[in-house]
Structure formats: C-alpha cells, structure tokens
Design a protein around this motif. Sequence first.
Motif, PDB file in Angstrom:
ATOM      1  N   ARG A 277       0.800  -1.324  -0.088  1.00 23.06           N
ATOM      2  CA  ARG A 277       0.469  -0.196   0.420  1.00 23.06           C
ATOM      3  C   ARG A 277       1.122   1.246   0.245  1.00 23.06           C
ATOM      4  O   ARG A 277       2.379   1.172   0.165  1.00 23.06           O
ATOM      5  CB  ARG A 277      -1.325   0.449   1.343  1.00 23.06           C
ATOM      6  N   THR A 278       0.440   2.364  -0.595  1.00 23.64           N
ATOM      7  CA  THR A 278       0.741   3.414  -0.334  1.00 23.64           C
ATOM      8  C   THR A 278      -0.570   4.550   0.168  1.00 23.64           C
ATOM      9  O   THR A 278      -1.590   4.558   0.259  1.00 23.64           O
ATOM     10  CB  THR A 278       1.014   3.957  -1.713  1.00 23.64           C
ATOM     11  N   PHE A 279       0.552   5.310   0.945  1.00 20.57           N
ATOM     12  CA  PHE A 279      -0.154   6.193   2.140  1.00 20.57           C
ATOM     13  C   PHE A 279      -0.136   7.960   1.386  1.00 20.57           C
ATOM     14  O   PHE A 279       1.559   7.948   1.670  1.00 20.57           O
ATOM     15  CB  PHE A 279       0.358   5.798   4.040  1.00 20.57           C
ATOM     16  N   GLN A 280      -1.022   8.300   1.426  1.00 14.49           N
ATOM     17  CA  GLN A 280       0.133   9.895   1.546  1.00 14.49           C
ATOM     18  C   GLN A 280      -0.333  10.397   2.667  1.00 14.49           C
ATOM     19  O   GLN A 280      -1.660  10.387   3.513  1.00 14.49           O
ATOM     20  CB  GLN A 280      -1.639  10.428   0.249  1.00 14.49           C
ATOM     21  N   VAL A 281      -0.004  11.838   3.497  1.00 13.02           N
ATOM     22  CA  VAL A 281      -0.307  11.964   4.732  1.00 13.02           C
ATOM     23  C   VAL A 281      -0.244  13.607   4.698  1.00 13.02           C
ATOM     24  O   VAL A 281       0.676  13.968   3.666  1.00 13.02           O
ATOM     25  CB  VAL A 281       1.059  12.230   5.894  1.00 13.02           C
TER      26      VAL A 281
ATOM     27  N   ALA B  96       2.215  -8.867  13.114  1.00 15.91           N
ATOM     28  CA  ALA B  96       1.845  -7.954  11.853  1.00 15.91           C
ATOM     29  C   ALA B  96       3.150  -7.058  11.559  1.00 15.91           C
ATOM     30  O   ALA B  96       4.273  -6.730  12.114  1.00 15.91           O
ATOM     31  CB  ALA B  96       0.656  -7.165  11.669  1.00 15.91           C
ATOM     32  N   PHE B  97       3.476  -6.458  10.174  1.00 16.49           N
ATOM     33  CA  PHE B  97       5.088  -6.353   9.699  1.00 16.49           C
ATOM     34  C   PHE B  97       4.417  -5.213   8.525  1.00 16.49           C
ATOM     35  O   PHE B  97       4.035  -5.358   8.278  1.00 16.49           O
ATOM     36  CB  PHE B  97       5.989  -7.296   9.912  1.00 16.49           C
ATOM     37  N   ALA B  98       5.192  -4.293   8.498  1.00 11.04           N
ATOM     38  CA  ALA B  98       5.664  -2.864   7.635  1.00 11.04           C
ATOM     39  C   ALA B  98       6.687  -2.336   7.411  1.00 11.04           C
ATOM     40  O   ALA B  98       7.837  -2.754   8.284  1.00 11.04           O
ATOM     41  CB  ALA B  98       4.647  -1.850   8.643  1.00 11.04           C
ATOM     42  N   THR B  99       7.284  -2.968   5.785  1.00  8.88           N
ATOM     43  CA  THR B  99       8.464  -2.890   5.928  1.00  8.88           C
ATOM     44  C   THR B  99       8.339  -1.377   4.578  1.00  8.88           C
ATOM     45  O   THR B  99       7.589  -2.299   3.512  1.00  8.88           O
ATOM     46  CB  THR B  99       9.247  -3.760   5.439  1.00  8.88           C
ATOM     47  N   GLY B 100       9.313  -0.852   4.495  1.00  6.39           N
ATOM     48  CA  GLY B 100       9.151   0.691   3.170  1.00  6.39           C
ATOM     49  C   GLY B 100       9.920   1.496   4.148  1.00  6.39           C
ATOM     50  O   GLY B 100      10.531   1.503   4.193  1.00  6.39           O
ATOM     51  N   THR B 101       9.250   2.300   3.340  1.00  9.06           N
ATOM     52  CA  THR B 101       9.846   3.951   3.144  1.00  9.06           C
ATOM     53  C   THR B 101       9.038   4.774   3.185  1.00  9.06           C
ATOM     54  O   THR B 101       7.978   4.544   2.915  1.00  9.06           O
ATOM     55  CB  THR B 101      10.694   4.242   1.826  1.00  9.06           C
ATOM     56  N   PHE B 102       9.405   6.013   4.647  1.00 11.51           N
ATOM     57  CA  PHE B 102       9.066   6.566   4.572  1.00 11.51           C
ATOM     58  C   PHE B 102       9.071   8.472   4.269  1.00 11.51           C
ATOM     59  O   PHE B 102      10.618   8.418   4.828  1.00 11.51           O
ATOM     60  CB  PHE B 102       8.487   7.311   6.371  1.00 11.51           C
TER      61      PHE B 102
END
Length: 198
Positions: free
Chosen positions: A18-22, A65-71
């Motif tokens: 997923r991609t999330f926008q803030v 649960a795990f989350a990996t990626g970039t911010f």
Amino acid sequence: MAKELPYQVLVRDLPTHRTFQVPPVLVADWVKGMPMRDALDAPEGDPEAGHGVADLDLYADAAHAFATGTFRGEVTVACSRCVSPVKLAIDEKLRVTFMPKHEIPDDDAPGVAAAEGDEGPEVTEDDLDVFPFDGERIDLEPLFREQFVLAIPYAPLCREACKGLCPQCGVDRNTTSCACEPPIDPRLAALKGLKIPS
Ligand SMILES: [Zn+2]
Ligand SMILES: [Zn+2]
C-alpha cells in the motif's frame, strides 16, 4: 473533520502493498505543540506544514504484523535562531513490528536502556520499532506521526551559519544589519569605570 481512519489495514487483507499519503492538514495537527513548530505561528491546518508518503509492504504471521518500506516527506519548522521557516526532509526506511500489547517489552521503563548499555545484544533502533495492535487491524497513524516528530531536532537551523535575530532590536541579522552595541557585561562595565593607579 469527520473521524476517518485512512491508515488502518485489516489483518485479513494481508499481505498487501500500500501507498499512503499524509496531507499537510494532518502534519500540522501532529506537530502542533512542538516549540519549533509553534514558533512559526502558522495558521490552523497550515498548507505549508509538510507532507509525507509511505510505501509499504504489509504482512502478518500468526500473532504479529509487519510493515517494511519507505517514508518520505518534509515538515516545516522554525529556525531556532532566526525563526524563519525551515523545511526538514524526511527519508526513512521503515521496518516495524506490530504485536499484541502484552508482548511488547517494557523498554520505556526508566533506566532499562542505560543499564543494558553496551552489554546488551546488538539491536539497532529499527529492530525495536514496535507498535501495539489488537490482532485484527494495524493502525499506521502512530508510525507516520512518529516520522514527523522524530524529524524535528531540538534546535533546527535554517543553515549552519545562521546569524539569528539581534537580541536588542530583533532584526534578522542574516538580511539586515543594525547599529546595536552588544550588551556590556555588568562586571566589565564596573571595571571600565575603574582608574587603575600607575
Ligand atoms: Zn536561521
Ligand atoms: Zn539590533
């Protein structure tokens, strides 16, 4: 603003990418109250507050649960010397574990980190990035919020050599010069009046 939860993902939807926008309005809300943010005196929901985008792989095993990626993103705060706006870039690799609250090691307890010091196992801060979850949905908002808060140093500077504001008249000494004399240390002032016998 209606209470939407755009940063929650159901565990039954995992694995997913997923991609999330803030948006700026949320950034403005999250960093509100931090001194170098409030110093800007920005309007409510400041469109210049900053923004972020998270690009994450989300997956789960039986209990976690795990989350990996970039911010990536930016946040705008005040320079601690001249109070002009400073955009701070955020570019972080994320590796986060979501685990049930009762499993989270209580490493916020005062003294624990210091006591373990150098003898503890080599764990980087990334490895300790743990957030609670209820087993059904993971909530990424605290993780995203943390990215902005951690990006703001104690004393941000617009540039290393910022000259700051004149303490007497308040002009920005980066752009304006003034004729103010530096204040004289009262002890030196007393000395100046002394006549030293020769
Ligand atoms: Zn400055
Ligand atoms: Zn001055």
